[in-house]
Design a protein around this motif. Structure first.
Motif, short mmCIF file in Angstrom:
data_model
loop_
_atom_site.label_atom_id
_atom_site.label_comp_id
_atom_site.label_asym_id
_atom_site.label_seq_id
_atom_site.Cartn_x
_atom_site.Cartn_y
_atom_site.Cartn_z
N GLN A 1 0.83 -1.21 0.00
CA GLN A 1 0.00 0.00 0.00
C GLN A 1 0.86 1.26 0.00
OE1 GLN A 1 -3.09 -0.08 3.03
NE2 GLN A 1 -3.33 -2.29 2.80
N LEU A 2 1.96 1.23 0.76
CA LEU A 2 2.86 2.37 0.77
C LEU A 2 3.49 2.58 -0.60
CD1 LEU A 2 4.65 1.88 4.22
CD2 LEU A 2 3.06 3.70 3.61
N ALA A 3 3.91 1.48 -1.24
CA ALA A 3 4.55 1.58 -2.55
C ALA A 3 3.56 2.14 -3.59
CB ALA A 3 5.05 0.21 -2.99
N ARG A 4 2.33 1.69 -3.55
CA ARG A 4 1.33 2.20 -4.51
C ARG A 4 1.05 3.68 -4.27
NH1 ARG A 4 -1.52 -2.94 -3.62
NH2 ARG A 4 -1.11 -4.29 -5.40
N ALA A 5 1.06 4.08 -2.99
CA ALA A 5 0.80 5.49 -2.68
C ALA A 5 1.87 6.39 -3.29
CB ALA A 5 0.76 5.68 -1.16
N ILE A 6 3.11 5.93 -3.28
CA ILE A 6 4.19 6.71 -3.89
C ILE A 6 3.99 6.80 -5.40
CG2 ILE A 6 6.65 6.64 -4.46
CD1 ILE A 6 7.25 5.85 -1.68
N MET B 1 12.79 13.90 -6.45
CA MET B 1 11.85 13.73 -5.34
C MET B 1 11.40 12.28 -5.21
SD MET B 1 11.72 16.42 -3.66
CE MET B 1 10.48 15.76 -2.54
N LEU B 2 11.30 11.57 -6.34
CA LEU B 2 10.98 10.15 -6.29
C LEU B 2 12.05 9.39 -5.53
CD1 LEU B 2 9.33 7.66 -7.13
CD2 LEU B 2 10.64 7.64 -9.28
N LEU B 3 13.32 9.73 -5.79
CA LEU B 3 14.42 9.06 -5.11
C LEU B 3 14.40 9.37 -3.62
CD1 LEU B 3 16.81 7.26 -6.03
CD2 LEU B 3 18.24 9.30 -5.91
N VAL B 4 14.16 10.62 -3.25
CA VAL B 4 14.10 11.00 -1.83
C VAL B 4 12.97 10.26 -1.13
CG1 VAL B 4 13.64 12.90 -0.24
CG2 VAL B 4 15.16 13.26 -2.19
N THR B 5 11.78 10.28 -1.75
CA THR B 5 10.62 9.63 -1.15
C THR B 5 10.82 8.12 -1.06
OG1 THR B 5 9.22 11.34 -2.13
CG2 THR B 5 8.12 9.38 -1.29
N LEU B 6 11.40 7.55 -2.11
CA LEU B 6 11.64 6.11 -2.13
C LEU B 6 12.65 5.72 -1.06
CD1 LEU B 6 10.80 3.61 -3.69
CD2 LEU B 6 12.72 3.99 -5.25
N ILE C 1 24.58 8.11 -1.04
CA ILE C 1 23.48 8.02 -2.01
C ILE C 1 23.34 9.33 -2.79
CG2 ILE C 1 20.96 7.87 -2.22
CD1 ILE C 1 20.97 5.81 -0.03
N ALA C 2 23.44 10.46 -2.06
CA ALA C 2 23.37 11.77 -2.73
C ALA C 2 24.51 11.92 -3.74
CB ALA C 2 23.41 12.88 -1.69
N LEU C 3 25.72 11.51 -3.36
CA LEU C 3 26.87 11.62 -4.27
C LEU C 3 26.68 10.72 -5.48
CD1 LEU C 3 29.78 11.69 -1.66
CD2 LEU C 3 28.98 13.59 -3.07
N MET C 4 26.13 9.54 -5.27
CA MET C 4 25.85 8.65 -6.40
C MET C 4 24.80 9.25 -7.34
SD MET C 4 25.76 4.91 -4.56
CE MET C 4 24.75 4.27 -5.88
N HIS C 5 23.85 9.96 -6.78
CA HIS C 5 22.82 10.59 -7.61
C HIS C 5 23.40 11.73 -8.42
CE1 HIS C 5 18.99 12.02 -8.97
NE2 HIS C 5 19.05 13.15 -8.27
N TRP C 6 24.25 12.54 -7.78
CA TRP C 6 24.86 13.67 -8.49
C TRP C 6 25.94 13.22 -9.47
CZ3 TRP C 6 25.43 16.15 -3.03
CH2 TRP C 6 24.20 16.71 -2.65
#
Length: 434
Positions: free
Chosen positions: A308-313, A322-327, A415-420
């Motif tokens: 249910q949480l995954a579907r809500a996202i 923002m998807l990455l942050v929320t995930l 994780i932030a460094l990998m994203h950037w």
């Protein structure tokens, strides 16, 4: 869903706070969730999960590696390792605390198990660091966090599972894990150096100052590292040479440790029996927690909270960042209640279409997913490495959690460094294809 989530968290918190065994706290929480919030009977699920979680062939490696650590600790080989390293690390801020980080990184490359790395390296290093006057909280924090790299450094079961489910190249995933693993190790070492410069050295928390010695004596002391290097080389060589699986390599490690300890002149029948029974006690403790965690994972699946949480996202329509942050926030919450493999299977089954649509590279996303699973290993209330450390030290879970918090934040930074800079993970796999 909110009432159920609050009930589960409160039940787990009350059971852990009451002082019952960790495995019983996990079992009790799962039993409450199944009995009061689902139509399923808890008894058959408990029996099935306990059987399934306790007889797998891969679990054989866990007691073997723990036994190897007990032999190294009781035969004095761990002390030899510290004696060989101390002359070279004496001038580095943090001194021998770095052995937890470096040792965990090396051992993670051997066994691929976070729990085995934590238990084995901790058995060797924690008593020695305490005896030499090092800060116990920093010793615990470096061990609990660095040992999570067993999930990322090849051979990694998590990456194999992800590669099979998403039809990605496992060899490319293995190559992609090397850069982020080195990044996390560098962040841990950098933080330890900074902590030692700002606080540790001044307050006497980085052990006794080992006396300086001439180069010749340093080299003679370094000779004490040779048996440990032979042991690690034998295990890694047997795996990457195709002579043994990681599970079989664990048995090779036990045999090599016995042979090396015997030639070192510090192994006898008493050490053999004491190390064997100590390894059985530790392995049984970890296996019981694994079984309890498996039962809680099944209970969470029956309640359908994670889905249910995954579907809500998926219904939020977020940007890639923002998807990455929320995930990340969602996975950290679910990682408190689900084991790593279940978390990966859930994400790949439900959220993978969102990842494709957002344009994330699937090799990169696999590494990101395993790093988040690593973080869940040191996230209360059911961070598995926290419980292993508690079993080794007897300290309360809040103390251990506080000790690991800075390293948890450093993994968020990674994780932030990998994203950037996605090439941190993608450079080696892309170089493979050239």
């Amino acid at each position: 869903m909110l009432i159920l989530s609050v009930a589960i968290i409160l039940t787990l918190g009350l059971l852990l706070g009451s002082g019952v065994w960790i495995a019983f706290a996990l079992i009790g929480t799962a039993w409450v969730a199944l009995t009061f919030f689902t139509p399923f009977a808890a008894g058959p699920v408990l029996a099935s999960d306990f059987w399934g979680a306790s007889y797998g062939w891969d679990l054989t490696a866990l007691p073997m590696f723990i036994w190897m650590g007990e032999i190294l600790f009781r035969s004095g080989l761990a002390d030899n390792m510290f004696r060989g390293l101390s002359p070279w690390l004496n001038r580095l801020p943090g001194r021998l605390l770095h052995t937890n980080i470096i040792g965990s990184g090396m051992f993670a490359a051997v066994c691929g198990s976070s729990a085995a790395t934590c238990a084995t390296v901790g058995k060797m290093t924690l008593p020695e660091l305490e005896r030499r006057g090092y800060d116990s909280n920093m010793a615990i924090g470096t061990l609990a966090s660095a040992s999570t790299l067993g999930l990322l450094i090849p051979p990694s079961i998590m990456l194999i599972v992800y590669g099979v489910v998403t039809e990605q190249s496992i060899s490319r995933l293995f190559m992609a894990g090397i850069g982020p693993a080195l990044l996390i190790l560098a962040l841990f070492i950098g933080y330890l150096v900074l902590w030692a410069l700002l606080k540790g050295n001044r307050e006497g928390l980085t052990g006794h100052d080992e006396s300086s010695m001439p180069l010749g004596e340093k080299l003679r002391n370094t000779w004490a590292l040779v048996p440990i290097l032979i042991l690690i080389g034998g295990i890694i060589g047997s795996i990457y040479g195709g002579l043994a699986s990681p599970t079989e390599a664990a048995a090779i490690g036990v045999v090599l440790s016995i042979v090396i300890a015997r030639f070192n002149g510090s192994f006898n029948r008493r050490i053999f029996s004491d190390s064997l029974f100590a390894a059985i006690r530790t392995a049984c403790m970890i296996a019981f927690i694994i079984a309890g965690a498996s039962f809680l994972t099944s209970a969470m699946g029956f309640t359908q909270i994670p889905m249910q949480l995954a579907r809500a996202i998926g219904e939020m329509g977020l940007s890639p960042t923002m998807l990455l942050v929320t995930l990340t926030l969602l996975l950290l919450v679910m990682g408190c209640f689900l084991d790593g493999i279940s978390l990966i299977l859930l994400v790949t089954a439900i959220i993978m279409p969102l990842i494709d649509a957002a344009g994330f590279d699937l090799i990169w996303f696999g590494i990101y997913l395993v790093v988040v699973v690593e973080m869940s290993q040191i996230t209360p209330p059911v961070g598995f490495n926290l419980f292993v450390i508690q079993g080794l030290t007897g300290k309360d879970i809040l103390t251990i959690t506080r000790a690991t918090l800075p390293f948890f934040l450093l993994m968020l930074l990674s994780i932030a460094l990998m994203h950037w800079f996605p090439q941190i993970a993608l450079y080696l796999p892309q170089a493979m294809n050239r």
